[in-house]
Design an enzyme around this catalytic site. Structure first.
Site, PDB file in Angstrom:
ATOM      1  N   SER A 170      -9.966  -1.608   6.833  1.00 20.12           N
ATOM      2  CA  SER A 170      -9.378  -1.241   5.534  1.00 20.12           C
ATOM      3  C   SER A 170      -8.618  -2.356   4.821  1.00 20.12           C
ATOM      4  O   SER A 170      -8.255  -2.193   3.663  1.00 20.12           O
ATOM      5  CB  SER A 170      -8.456  -0.033   5.692  1.00 20.12           C
TER       6      SER A 170
ATOM      7  N   SER B 196      -9.832   1.162   2.881  1.00 15.93           N
ATOM      8  CA  SER B 196      -8.956   2.020   2.115  1.00 15.93           C
ATOM      9  C   SER B 196      -7.872   1.278   1.319  1.00 15.93           C
ATOM     10  O   SER B 196      -7.283   1.868   0.415  1.00 15.93           O
ATOM     11  CB  SER B 196      -8.283   3.027   3.040  1.00 15.93           C
TER      12      SER B 196
ATOM     13  N   LYS C  42       0.854  -1.199   0.000  1.00 20.76           N
ATOM     14  CA  LYS C  42       0.000   0.000   0.000  1.00 20.76           C
ATOM     15  C   LYS C  42       0.889   1.247   0.000  1.00 20.76           C
ATOM     16  O   LYS C  42       1.977   1.231   0.599  1.00 20.76           O
ATOM     17  CB  LYS C  42      -0.884  -0.050   1.249  1.00 20.76           C
TER      18      LYS C  42
END
Lengths: 95, 469
Positions: B170, B146, B71
């Site tokens: 997330s 997310s 990420k």
């Protein structure tokens, strides 16, 4: 509770953020919805809870206070908007 | 292809790490799903080194040569770490996160950095300054967030496994939306050093993988005490992968049927019921538990996470890193840099955080929310007196259409109703795909276990995964 334009403007000052009048108006409505929802927690009786500002079980594990290899200061210029002679440059603060 | 399949191909000389990595990079290049923010320039060279190690019998681990995406809030030297924010769009990583070091010490090849909701604030990956990530299973739908890019990259075969971060769901929510396995480990099990902070009492790094066993392999690599992170837990080294057998006979699953009243999507309800039947067939006992307090978890979460975010994001002032507005006055420089750099959702959370922390509201919101957090913890701990794991749906719906919920921040927040309580109680949870709806969109089932009991979590997840085939 009532969310007012004054409150939004106060929070924007605390947050170091700036909104147009139109943005403030939209924000006020959205904020009112959110605050109405989070007000739900007032329904829970917490008289028996002893913790105050922080209830985490995890404990801080502090390392031994010794000098480790750290980020080389010269590397900072790769991320700093303005960097001179090993220092971050800021606008003039004191005349 | 999963990690175990790739390992076999590598061992049998049917492919090379260089081939695997080049294949991923080609797919990333061709993809128009906006799942990836940047690629890692050293990936092919690192893959060649991995192949040399293998040829000389010196492979470092099962992950040696495996292409991984991380990420874009995780620092890796030689890449930009943008958090999908205009504030950090040119932000160079000047050190490696501990999770990056661990992956690279195991020989894994980090090939790219994934799109995400800005500063990890969102449930659909639509809050990215670089545009929404699209779900590989249906390009009109969101990936979830997310860690949307990380989940989509695994589902779309742009990598074999990935890393996300999970503050309120997330990792698990996008895993559910994209039909992959997503793990949020116990608070403190994986170091967060080098990961950009959102809400420090909740944030955890977690793997997204094709299978439960791959998740265990990733955790074996990532878990462990890190003296650079003061919330890192000192735990005995576990061999998670070696202990995944899917055996759950005689174990107890806590289930609160009233939670399904919160679910309007009939497929989700059906799949939860089918998952329970599958677990029963495999010898588990279902016990009623009371999780009525989960109803308040979203409110507690948005108070505490926003409060912590408003503090953590105070450092973004345009002085030391990130965007700087072209202003020659310090106070105005803070104001303009933050106003120009942050997106709408990030501003909303900073404002909410400063509201609940400000004079006159602190006791009613922040302090009260901390106490309710403790009540949530107590109720879940009571459940674990009666069961080994708790089962819930991961999300109340399957992946929704891009743009469907952007009109209402509150509606978006409610997406996380089953995932946020877990972050507040520091326990581990995993989302496993189990069935699809008529449009072929996957449903995720969530298991929650007691602290540091990832082993039990993996076995329930493995058992359910076998039932999904």
């Amino acid at each position: 509770m009532e969310i007012t334009v004054d409150l939004i403007e106060h929070l924007a000052r605390l947050s170091k953020l700036e909104f147009t009048k139109q943005e403030t108006a939209v924000f006020k409505e959205e904020f009112a919805d959110i605050v109405k929802h989070i007000d739900n927690i007032q329904k829970i009786n917490t008289d028996d809870v002893v913790c105050e500002n922080e209830c985490l079980d995890a404990e801080n594990e502090l390392r031994e206070d010794k000098v480790l290899t750290n980020i080389d200061r010269s590397q900072l210029q790769k991320i700093a908007p303005e960097f001179e002679r090993g220092c971050f440059v800021v606008p003039l603060v004191v005349e | 292809m999963d990690i175990i399949e790739a390992k076999k191909l590598l061992e049998n000389k049917l492919t090379t790490s260089e081939n695997l990595v080049k294949n991923c990079l080609q797919k990333i290049e061709k993809s128009d799903l906006n799942l990836i923010n940047s690629i890692c320039a050293d990936a092919i060279e690192k893959a060649k080194q991995s192949d040399e190690r293998r040829a000389s019998g010196k492979s470092l681990s099962i992950l040696d040569g495996i292409p991984i995406v991380i990420k874009d809030n995780i620092n890796k030297i030689g890449t930009k770490t943008t958090c999908s924010s205009n504030f950090l769009k040119n932000n160079a990583s000047i050190y490696d996160a501990t999770v990056v070091q661990k992956l690279e010490q195991a020989g894994a090849i980090i090939v790219a950095k994934a799109n995400m909701d800005e500063f990890a604030m969102g449930s659909s990956n639509e809050n990215s300054a670089f545009g929404p990530a699209k779900n590989p299973l249906n390009n009109n739908r969101v990936t979830g967030g997310s860690s949307g890019g990380s989940a989509g990259a695994v589902a779309g075969d742009l990598c074999i496994a990935s890393l996300g971060t999970d503050t309120g769901g997330s990792v698990r929510q996008p895993a559910s939306f994209c039909g992959v396995v997503g793990l949020k480990p116990t608070y403190g099990l994986i170091s967060r050093f080098g990961v950009v902070a959102f809400a420090s009492s909740l944030d955890q790094v977690g793997p997204l993988t094709k299978t439960v066993k791959d998740s265990a392999i990733m955790l074996d690599c990532l878990a462990g005490f890190d003296e650079k992170e003061n919330t890192s837990a000192k735990q005995e080294k576990n061999n998670y992968y070696d202990n995944v057998d899917g055996k759950i006979s005689g174990l107890k699953v806590g289930f609160d049927k009233n939670l399904l009243n919160k679910v309007e999507d009939k497929t989700v309800v059906e799949q939860v019921k089918k998952s329970i039947e599958h677990l029963k067939k495999n010898g588990a006992e279902i016990v009623d538990v009371d999780l009525s307090i989960f109803e308040y978890a979203i409110d507690v979460y948005y108070i505490l996470a926003s409060a912590e975010a408003s503090s953590n994001l105070g450092r973004f002032d345009g002085v030391r890193f990130g965007t700087r507005a072209d202003i020659n006055n310090l106070s105005e420089l803070y104001l303009k840099s933050r106003t120009e750099g942050f997106g709408k959702e990030v501003k909303r959370r900073i404002m909410l955080g400063n509201f609940v922390l400000s004079s006159g509201y602190f006791d009613a919101y922040y302090k009260k929310a901390q106490k309710v957090r403790e009540k949530i913890k107590q109720q879940v701990q009571n459940c674990f007196e009666k069961c080994n794991v708790i089962l819930t749906p991961t999300t109340p719906t399957v992946a929704f259409e891009i743009g469907e919920k952007t009109h209402s921040p509150l509606e978006m927040y409610l997406e996380d109703i089953f995932t946020v309580p877990v972050n507040m109680i520091e326990m581990p949870a995993i989302s496993v795909p189990f069935g699809k709806n008529k449009d072929n969109m996957p449903v995720g089932i969530q298991f929650i276990a007691n602290k540091f009991d990832e082993k039990t979590l993996f076995n329930f997840a493995e058992c359910l995964e076998r039932g999904n085939k």
